[in-house]
Design a protein around this motif. Structure first.
Motif, PDB file in Angstrom:
ATOM      1  N   GLU A  15      -1.373  -0.559  -9.223  1.00  0.00           N
ATOM      2  CA  GLU A  15      -2.181  -1.437  -8.188  1.00  0.00           C
ATOM      3  C   GLU A  15      -2.062  -2.642  -8.499  1.00  0.00           C
ATOM      4  O   GLU A  15      -1.895  -3.762  -7.680  1.00  0.00           O
ATOM      5  N   GLN A  66       0.912  -1.415  -0.017  1.00  0.00           N
ATOM      6  CA  GLN A  66      -0.101  -0.076  -0.012  1.00  0.00           C
ATOM      7  C   GLN A  66       0.976   1.262   0.169  1.00  0.00           C
ATOM      8  O   GLN A  66       0.531   2.249  -0.632  1.00  0.00           O
ATOM      9  N   SER A  83       1.639  -3.880  -8.136  1.00  0.00           N
ATOM     10  CA  SER A  83       2.051  -4.280  -6.811  1.00  0.00           C
ATOM     11  C   SER A  83       1.354  -5.511  -6.029  1.00  0.00           C
ATOM     12  O   SER A  83       2.090  -5.890  -5.132  1.00  0.00           O
ATOM     13  N   ARG A  84       0.000  -5.596  -6.521  1.00  0.00           N
ATOM     14  CA  ARG A  84      -0.591  -6.946  -6.003  1.00  0.00           C
ATOM     15  C   ARG A  84       0.196  -8.240  -6.475  1.00  0.00           C
ATOM     16  O   ARG A  84       0.339  -9.241  -5.815  1.00  0.00           O
ATOM     17  N   VAL A 105       2.434   1.940  -3.552  1.00  0.00           N
ATOM     18  CA  VAL A 105       1.196   2.469  -4.358  1.00  0.00           C
ATOM     19  C   VAL A 105       1.120   3.930  -3.958  1.00  0.00           C
ATOM     20  O   VAL A 105       1.244   4.971  -5.142  1.00  0.00           O
TER      21      VAL A 105
END
Length: 158
Positions: free
Chosen positions: A123, A93, A126-127, A96
């Protein structure tokens, strides 16, 4: 979107300003990372050229030249950079958040269409990085670098 609209629609790479804009973005982003209490430990052993490599990656993903694949080995190499890092949700998080802040700082295009596509990739990527960083993870069979596009909102269409 018609064939003509697709042919005349610039890539995200072109829209952002190409390699110079991405190099500037990553320099600003990683300055933030180095000073961040949440992310600095994760990047403590980051080589000096890491921001350049990430700029190359973003360039390729955004439809620019396949420089990362040609010079660094492509998707498998990028994915391998995350294996075993066990990225925590709060680190993802924060990554991001700092990326979006850096985009504002360096003046990336701020139109809704570009920022929507940019934020969606940040998003999603990064996931995927967090998932690939888990101990004992079974990696997907994917071998190719994704090429990100405009999604549902290409430029110039309200």
């Amino acid at each position: 979107m018609s064939d003509q609209e697709q042919q005349s629609t610039p890539t995200l790479y072109e829209w952002v300003g190409g390699a110079p804009a991405l190099e500037t973005l990553m320099a600003a982003f990683y300055r933030r990372v180095r000073q961040d209490d949440v992310l600095a430990p994760l990047f403590a052993n980051m080589p000096e050229d890491h921001p350049h490599h990430v700029a190359m990656w973003f360039g390729e993903v955004f439809g620019g030249p396949a420089t990362y694949t040609e010079q660094r080995g492509g998707f498998r190499v990028m994915r391998a950079q995350h294996v075993g890092k066990d990225i925590a949700p709060e680190q993802r998080q924060r990554w991001v958040s700092l990326m979006l802040e850096a985009a504002d700082e360096v003046g990336l295009p701020d139109d809704a269409e570009f920022r929507s596509a940019f934020a969606a990739y940040v998003e999603w990527g990064s996931r995927r990085a967090m998932a690939n960083s888990r101990p004992g993870v079974t990696l997907s069979p994917r071998t190719t670098t994704p090429v990100w596009g405009w999604g549902e909102a290409p430029p110039g269409i309200d």
